[in-house]
Structures are given as structure tokens and as C-alpha cells.
Design a protein around this motif. Structure first.
Motif: not given
Length: 239
Positions: A44-47, A102-103, A152-158
């Protein structure tokens, strides 16, 4: 120190590797929720972030939405969605919660990665006759990839941290020993569960940090290294 010794004894007990709440089972549940949630959020977020970064349009809206999403309390959001989805769709409600959390980081990493690129580089690529698609795939994407991996790193840890509260709605995960141990005053179990979550987050963070460094284009790494060497030589000569 006795509490840490008790927590270690709890972690290494043979009972922790048997039954429905065995530690490997809880770990696999934790990783499953994390991976699925981050993948859905990335789709959703990357594109959307790439579109904002490439066109320069909608940045204010993205910043406002990301800020609002970061301010939402994760536990309250999950309980609200569980009530809205119903007790038969608790896993879906939990995944939606983790996706929403995560978005923002993924969206920010995607569009800031493109917007941080020197506009002269983009103009030079266009001046050579590249199409907009070629500019994106051959210039913007490689140069913006490190910041995207950082998002991605920040989202994954959260998400890893937030999946811990999934045990409140009986979804398992590494938060289960913590949630179950608190009312029972099993502080060795609570500390053991906390250690597992911390170790998982640390391992994932190290892996993604290595991926973020590897995502930096070779030319930029060489240029950065040469610049640091020039600064060091300048500082040495001035001293």
C-alpha cells in the motif's frame, strides 16, 4: 540477578518447548504476523510514496496522514477494530492494526528517498533522453533505496513491538508469556518473554541495518569514503 537467573531457567526449561504455547510456536506466530503485516503495508505505502516522491504532489497530505497514524495508540486501535470486526475475525483485526501502524514509516521512507535526491541528477538524466520510467527505475529507485530500507526497518521494529500486545486478544506470539505472567506474578516468565522480544527486535534490526548499508549504490559509498578521507587529511594537516 536472581530474577535474571530465574528468567534464564524459565527460558531453558524443557516445558517451554512443548505444547500449544511452546516458544518456537510463539516465535513463529510473532514472525508470521510481522511479515504479513509489513508486506501488506508495503504494497500500500511504497507505490504511494514513490508516486509522491516522483511527482512532488501530495506530500502535505502524506505527512499529515502519517503524523495522525503515529499518534493513534496501538492497543486502543486493536481493541476498537476487534470490536468492529467481531470476535470471529480477531486475526484480521489485529493484522489491520499492524498494517496501519507500519504504513507511516514505509510511506515516509519511500517518498523521502526520492525527494532527497539532488534535482540536478534528475535533470541530467532527463537531459540524456531518459523517459520518466527510465528516470525512476535507473536513477530515482537505486538512489532512494537506502531511505526506503530505513523506513522498512523502522516499520518492522514497530510491528514487532506491537505484535506483543496481540496476546491480549488471545493471538499468541511472544507477548503471551508476558501477558499471562503479569496477573500470575510470574516475573521470571514476564522477563523471559521480554528478553525474547528484545532479542528478536535486535536481530531483525541488525539484519535490516546491514541491508540498508548494502542498498547504498557503490558509487555513493566510494564518494562518501573519499570525502571522509579528505576531511581526515584536512583535519590532520590543520592540527
Amino acid at each position: 540477578m536472581n530474577l535474571f537467573a530465574d528468567a534464564f531457567a524459565w527460558l531453558t526449561s524443557p516445558d517451554r518447548f512443548e505444547g500449544a504455547y511452546a516458544l518456537p510456536t510463539l516465535l513463529s506466530q510473532h514472525l508470521l504476523y510481522t511479515i504479513v503485516s509489513v508486506l501488506v503495508a508495503a504494497l500500500i505505502a511504497v507505490p504511494a510514496g514513490w508516486l509522491i516522491g516522483h511527482t512532488g504532489r501530495g506530500r502535505e497530505i502524506a505527512v499529515a496522514l502519517s503524523g495522525a497514524a503515529r499518534a493513534v495508540p496501538s492497543f486502543g486501535l486493536m481493541v476498537l477494530l476487534v470490536l468492529l470486526f467481531g470476535v470471529l475475525r480477531i486475526p484480521e483485526a489485529a493484522v489491520v492494526t499492524f498494517v496501519l501502524l507500519a504504513i507511516p514509516s514505509l510511506l515516509a521512507g519511500a517518498y523521502t528517498g526520492l525527494q532527497a535526491i539532488d534535482r540536478r541528477v534528475i535533470d541530467a538524466a532527463r537531459a540524456t533522453g531518459m523517459t520518466e520510467r527510465q528516470v525512476f527505475w535507473k536513477v530515482e529507485l537505486p538512489l532512494g533505496l537506502p531511505l526506503l530500507v530505513g523506513g522498512l526497518r523502522s516499520a518492522t521494529l514497530q510491528v514487532i513491538a506491537t505484535v506483543t500486545i496481540a496476546a491480549y486478544v488471545n493471538l499468541g506470539g511472544l507477548g503471551w508469556p508476558i501477558i499471562q505472567g503479569i496477573p500470575l506474578r510470574r516475573f521470571d516468565q514476564v522477563l523471559g518473554g521480554a528478553i525474547l522480544v528484545a532479542v528478536l527486535a535486535l536481530v531483525v534490526d541488525l539484519l535490516l541495518a546491514a541491508a540498508q548499508r548494502a542498498a547504498v549504490p557503490t558509487g555513493l559509498r566510494v564518494h562518501s569514503s573519499a570525502r571522509r578521507e579528505r576531511r581526515a587529511a584536512s583535519a590532520a594537516s590543520s592540527s
